[in-house]
Design a protein around this motif. Structure first.
Motif, short mmCIF file in Angstrom:
data_model
loop_
_atom_site.label_atom_id
_atom_site.label_comp_id
_atom_site.label_asym_id
_atom_site.label_seq_id
_atom_site.Cartn_x
_atom_site.Cartn_y
_atom_site.Cartn_z
N GLY A 77 9.30 -45.55 57.96
CA GLY A 77 9.55 -46.40 56.82
C GLY A 77 10.72 -45.90 56.01
N VAL A 78 11.10 -46.67 55.01
CA VAL A 78 12.22 -46.33 54.15
C VAL A 78 11.80 -46.52 52.70
N SER A 79 12.09 -45.52 51.88
CA SER A 79 11.90 -45.61 50.44
C SER A 79 13.12 -44.96 49.81
N PRO A 80 14.15 -45.75 49.51
CA PRO A 80 15.44 -45.20 49.07
C PRO A 80 15.29 -44.10 48.03
N PRO A 81 16.02 -42.99 48.22
CA PRO A 81 17.09 -42.80 49.20
C PRO A 81 16.63 -42.17 50.52
N PHE A 82 15.34 -42.24 50.86
CA PHE A 82 14.82 -41.51 52.00
C PHE A 82 14.36 -42.40 53.15
N VAL A 83 14.47 -41.84 54.35
CA VAL A 83 13.81 -42.37 55.54
C VAL A 83 12.59 -41.49 55.79
N HIS A 84 11.41 -42.10 55.94
CA HIS A 84 10.20 -41.35 56.23
C HIS A 84 10.06 -41.19 57.74
N MET A 85 9.73 -39.97 58.17
CA MET A 85 9.57 -39.69 59.60
C MET A 85 8.30 -38.89 59.83
N SER A 86 7.73 -39.00 61.04
CA SER A 86 6.53 -38.24 61.37
C SER A 86 6.52 -37.91 62.86
N LYS A 87 5.75 -36.87 63.19
CA LYS A 87 5.61 -36.42 64.58
C LYS A 87 4.16 -36.07 64.82
N ILE A 135 5.17 -34.47 58.83
CA ILE A 135 5.92 -35.54 58.18
C ILE A 135 7.09 -34.93 57.42
N LEU A 136 8.15 -35.71 57.27
CA LEU A 136 9.30 -35.25 56.50
C LEU A 136 10.08 -36.45 56.00
N ASP A 137 10.93 -36.20 55.02
CA ASP A 137 11.80 -37.23 54.44
C ASP A 137 13.24 -36.79 54.59
N VAL A 138 14.09 -37.71 55.03
CA VAL A 138 15.51 -37.43 55.22
C VAL A 138 16.31 -38.44 54.41
N GLU A 139 17.35 -37.98 53.74
CA GLU A 139 18.20 -38.93 53.04
C GLU A 139 18.80 -39.90 54.05
N SER A 140 18.74 -41.17 53.75
CA SER A 140 19.12 -42.21 54.71
C SER A 140 20.57 -42.11 55.15
N ALA A 177 11.41 -35.36 34.31
CA ALA A 177 11.60 -36.81 34.44
C ALA A 177 12.51 -37.13 35.62
N ARG A 178 13.60 -36.37 35.79
CA ARG A 178 14.50 -36.60 36.93
C ARG A 178 13.80 -36.28 38.24
N SER A 179 13.01 -35.21 38.24
CA SER A 179 12.27 -34.82 39.44
C SER A 179 11.23 -35.86 39.82
N GLN A 180 10.53 -36.39 38.83
CA GLN A 180 9.49 -37.39 39.09
C GLN A 180 10.08 -38.66 39.68
N HIS A 181 11.25 -39.02 39.24
CA HIS A 181 11.92 -40.22 39.75
C HIS A 181 12.17 -40.08 41.26
N ILE A 182 12.58 -38.90 41.68
CA ILE A 182 12.81 -38.65 43.11
C ILE A 182 11.49 -38.53 43.85
N ALA A 183 10.52 -37.84 43.26
CA ALA A 183 9.23 -37.61 43.92
C ALA A 183 8.51 -38.91 44.26
N GLU A 184 8.74 -39.94 43.48
CA GLU A 184 8.09 -41.22 43.74
C GLU A 184 8.50 -41.83 45.07
N SER A 185 9.64 -41.39 45.60
CA SER A 185 10.13 -41.91 46.88
C SER A 185 9.74 -41.04 48.07
N LEU A 186 9.07 -39.92 47.81
CA LEU A 186 8.70 -38.98 48.87
C LEU A 186 7.29 -39.23 49.38
#
Length: 206
Positions: A194-204, A171-176, A117-126
């Motif tokens: 884009g941003v989906s707290p707590p992450f910033v989405h980045m791509s190359k 693509i990668l996600d970094v904590e904001s 449940a804790r993992s899923q909560h974070i995964a939703e922002s990735l």
């Protein structure tokens, strides 16, 4: 030249290679550093030692998200000083199942429900990699080896993996709050998407 997954790449005095079970202690210490707060929240419920115990267990299972088989290490001699992993649609069919098995085998069924449940909560922002993308994660470098080209070499290995699997972008996600990491990725050609707290989405693009 055909890229072989076991081939060694050198930069300065650093060698990039695929990880193995024998790397467990140094590698999981690096893995923990890649996301201390998140990993400790998910797998330890605030307990660092329990989190490290789980990472050691999952690493030795080899398969799945925290297993050694899908990680690469930057090594100074025999010492791992950096780590990275990637996700894409060419991973083994049982990849997610093996990740779940590591969790349930270590925590037991009852506690696993809370962990998941804790993992899923974070995964939703990735970000989830599309068919043409390779997702990069678990990036960490030993403090004594930062700003020496280790992280750049690890990302170059991921570019090789992307080309191998016919991907068009990383693509990668970094904590904001991790401003230093965000700036580093910008210098490596990544862009904020884009941003989906707590992450910033980045791509190359490749």
């Amino acid at each position: 030249m055909i890229w072989l997954p076991w081939q060694l790449i050198k930069t300065m005095n650093i060698v990039i290679r695929q990880a193995s079970p024998a790397d467990v202690h140094a590698a999981t210490t690096l893995l923990y550093q890649a996301g201390e707060q998140l990993l400790c929240t998910i797998f330890g419920d605030g307990d660092k030692e329990k989190t490290l115990d789980f990472l050691n267990y999952a690493w030795m299972n080899q398969s799945g998200q925290y297993g050694c088989s899908n990680h690469w290490l930057a090594c100074d001699g025999n010492l791992p000083v950096g780590i990275i992993t990637c996700w894409h649609d060419k991973l083994p069919e049982d990849f997610d199942h093996q990740t779940l098995m590591s969790i349930t085998d270590f925590f037991g069924i009852a506690e696993s429900l809370s962990v998941i449940a804790r993992s899923q909560h974070i995964a939703e922002s990735l970000q989830v990699p599309s068919q043409n993308q390779l997702g990069v994660g678990h990036v960490a470098v030993h403090p004594d080896y930062r700003r020496t080209g280790v992280a750049t070499a690890l990302l170059q290995e991921m570019v090789k993996q992307a080309v191998k699997h016919h991907k068009r972008s990383l693509i990668l996600d970094v904590e904001s709050e991790n401003k230093g990491a965000i700036q580093f990725y910008l210098t490596q050609g990544f862009q904020k998407k884009g941003v989906s707290p707590p992450f910033v989405h980045m791509s190359k693009s490749l």
